[in-house]
Design an enzyme around this catalytic site. Structure first.
Site, mmCIF file in Angstrom:
data_model
loop_
_atom_site.group_PDB
_atom_site.id
_atom_site.type_symbol
_atom_site.label_atom_id
_atom_site.label_comp_id
_atom_site.label_asym_id
_atom_site.label_seq_id
_atom_site.Cartn_x
_atom_site.Cartn_y
_atom_site.Cartn_z
ATOM 1 N N TYR A 142 30.753 37.527 44.009
ATOM 2 C CA TYR A 142 29.942 37.745 42.810
ATOM 3 C C TYR A 142 29.855 36.473 41.959
ATOM 4 C CZ TYR A 142 29.095 42.770 43.009
ATOM 5 O OH TYR A 142 28.621 44.012 43.343
ATOM 6 N N LYS A 193 38.427 42.016 55.344
ATOM 7 C CA LYS A 193 37.881 41.701 56.670
ATOM 8 C C LYS A 193 38.625 40.480 57.204
ATOM 9 C CE LYS A 193 34.617 42.802 58.854
ATOM 10 N NZ LYS A 193 34.612 43.560 60.147
ATOM 11 N N ASP A 225 35.322 47.781 57.024
ATOM 12 C CA ASP A 225 34.338 48.628 57.713
ATOM 13 C C ASP A 225 34.972 49.946 58.153
ATOM 14 O OD1 ASP A 225 35.877 47.176 59.522
ATOM 15 O OD2 ASP A 225 34.265 46.919 60.992
ATOM 16 N N ASP A 249 32.537 47.294 45.436
ATOM 17 C CA ASP A 249 31.235 47.783 44.984
ATOM 18 C C ASP A 249 30.706 48.819 45.959
ATOM 19 O OD1 ASP A 249 28.794 47.832 43.508
ATOM 20 O OD2 ASP A 249 27.897 46.541 45.041
ATOM 21 N N ASP A 253 30.852 53.281 45.759
ATOM 22 C CA ASP A 253 29.660 54.142 45.781
ATOM 23 C C ASP A 253 29.822 55.244 46.827
ATOM 24 O OD1 ASP A 253 28.271 52.733 43.815
ATOM 25 O OD2 ASP A 253 26.390 52.777 44.952
HETATM 26 C C1 IPM Z 1 28.530 48.370 39.872
HETATM 27 C C2 IPM Z 1 27.100 47.901 39.927
HETATM 28 C C3 IPM Z 1 27.058 46.434 39.529
HETATM 29 C C4 IPM Z 1 27.841 45.668 40.557
HETATM 30 C C5 IPM Z 1 25.646 45.886 39.355
HETATM 31 C C6 IPM Z 1 24.855 46.663 38.330
HETATM 32 C C7 IPM Z 1 25.663 44.415 38.997
HETATM 33 O O1 IPM Z 1 26.563 48.149 41.177
HETATM 34 O O2 IPM Z 1 29.153 48.281 38.802
HETATM 35 O O3 IPM Z 1 29.036 48.844 40.898
HETATM 36 O O4 IPM Z 1 27.303 45.278 41.603
HETATM 37 O O5 IPM Z 1 29.024 45.417 40.310
HETATM 38 MG MG MG Z 2 27.845 49.259 42.462
#
Ligand code: IPM
Ligand code: MG
Length: 364
Positions: A142, A193, A225, A249, A253
């Site tokens: 990042y 990884k 993975d 990240d 999700d």
């Molecule tokens: C998260 C989001 C952010 C990230 C974006 C909005 C920059 O996806 O907080 O998970 O990638 O960290």
């Molecule tokens: Mg995210």
């Protein structure tokens, strides 16, 4: 002066609506003498760009740095898809994370029993799920330099992002994971990884060495993975999972969706404690600004309210209140109240009705 200063950054889209429910909650806590919070408000993301031409103004950055806790909604939307990369809405959030040095991102994925049916997985796989993803938040790809696109002049371009970690960055985030594991299931999976990446090799080396300081906590290495696969195969095998910024990240999700909806998941981003034990902190729902439903009053405020519960716990030491707020959310769900995202086609209520119901339980 109030005991606890809050800096609210609702941001864009549904961020504004769900933050409204936090405002009502804080007003109630102040009125009932259950807390003593001051509130200041700022702009971030597209809304800040519209006003200041930046994803967050310098003035709001100063306020964020000075606050006891930043409460963040969401940023982004199609309106700002074409703004320059440096001032895109996400840049505001990334700058907050970096400048406040919020290296530890805690993303709990808890499956409320009432919502086990809303998950994309079978009930028996997710019922009772309680995972904590600990994501490194200020390093890795990042922020690594170089980060650029160069024109090679022959009709080709070359894009570079840099994945870089130093020992201390890995050490401190892995310690956060182990300390938290001690308070819960006493198991840490570290995902990297190392079979492909040098940063993964160092990540695992440091993680293994930290693990030796925590002989009471079980430690497992897992390839990132495989971690993604195991999350959808048998998620209940996990307790705490620690990983880098990018894998965190993605894996968070996936973990979030197991619980039924992204609209349910809170997060805390914490800095290192200072000499007085105070740490900078930002609390935000894992979901985004959801432009498709923004402004309609239908967004689920639970992730935002649960993020505030994390603020009560991690920034203000109001553990009992945090527990009570979380129990109120669970109770409202038990009663069958649903916003659109978790209604599975059934009857649903709006943002304000859901927020009011949680507050009512809290007051009961
Ligand atoms: C998260 C989001 C952010 C990230 C974006 C909005 C920059 O996806 O907080 O998970 O990638 O960290
Ligand atoms: Mg995210």
């Amino acid at each position: 002066m109030a005991t606890h200063s809050l800096f609210l950054l609702p941001g864009d889209g549904i961020g504004v609506e769900v933050m409204g429910e936090v405002e009502k909650l804080v007003a109630w806590l102040n009125k009932e003498g259950k807390g003593d919070f001051s509130i200041d408000r700022g702009l971030v993301g597209g809304s800040a760009y519209d006003k200041h031409g930046a994803a967050i103004s310098e003035d709001d950055m100063r306020k964020a740095l000075a606050a006891d806790a930043v409460i963040f909604g969401a940023v982004g939307g199609p309106k700002w898809d074409k703004v320059p990369y440096e001032v895109r809405p996400e840049a505001g959030l990334l700058r907050l994370r970096k400048d406040l040095q919020l290296f530890a991102n805690l993303r709990p994925a808890i499956c409320y029993p009432a919502l086990a049916e809303a998950s994309s997985l079978k009930r028996e796989l997710v019922e009772g799920l309680d995972i904590l993803i600990v994501r490194e938040l200020t390093g890795g790809v990042y922020f690594g330099e170089p980060k650029e696109i160069t024109d090679l002049g022959n009709g080709q371009k070359r894009a570079v992002d840099t994945q870089v970690y130093e020992t201390y960055e890995i050490d401190r985030i892995v310690r956060v994971a182990f300390d938290l594991a001690r308070t819960r299931g006493k198991k840490v999976h570290s995902a990297d990884k190392k079979n492909v990446m040098k940063s993964g090799v160092l990540w695992d080396e440091v993680a293994q060495s930290v693990a030796r300081d925590y002989s009471d906590v079980a430690f497992h290495h897992i390839l990132a993975d495989n971690a993604a696969m195991q999350l959808v195969r048998n998620p209940k095998q996990f307790d705490v999972m620690v990983t880098d910024n990018l894998f965190g990240d993605i894996l968070s999700d996936a973990a979030a969706m197991l619980t039924g909806s992204l609209g349910m998941l809170p997060s805390a981003s914490l800095g290192a404690p200072d000499a007085n034990g105070r740490r900078k902190a930002l609390y935000e729902p894992v979901h985004g600004s959801a432009p498709d439903i923004a402004g309609k009053g239908v967004a689920n405020p639970i992730a935002m309210l649960a993020s505030f519960a994390m603020a009560l716990r991690y920034s203000f030491g109001l553990i009992e209140l945090a527990n009570k707020l979380e129990a109120s959310i669970a109770a409202v769900l038990d009663d069958g109240l649903r916003t659109g995202d978790i209604a599975q086609g059934g009857k649903s209520v709006g943002t304000e009705e859901m927020g009011a119901a949680v507050l009512k339980k809290l007051a009961a």
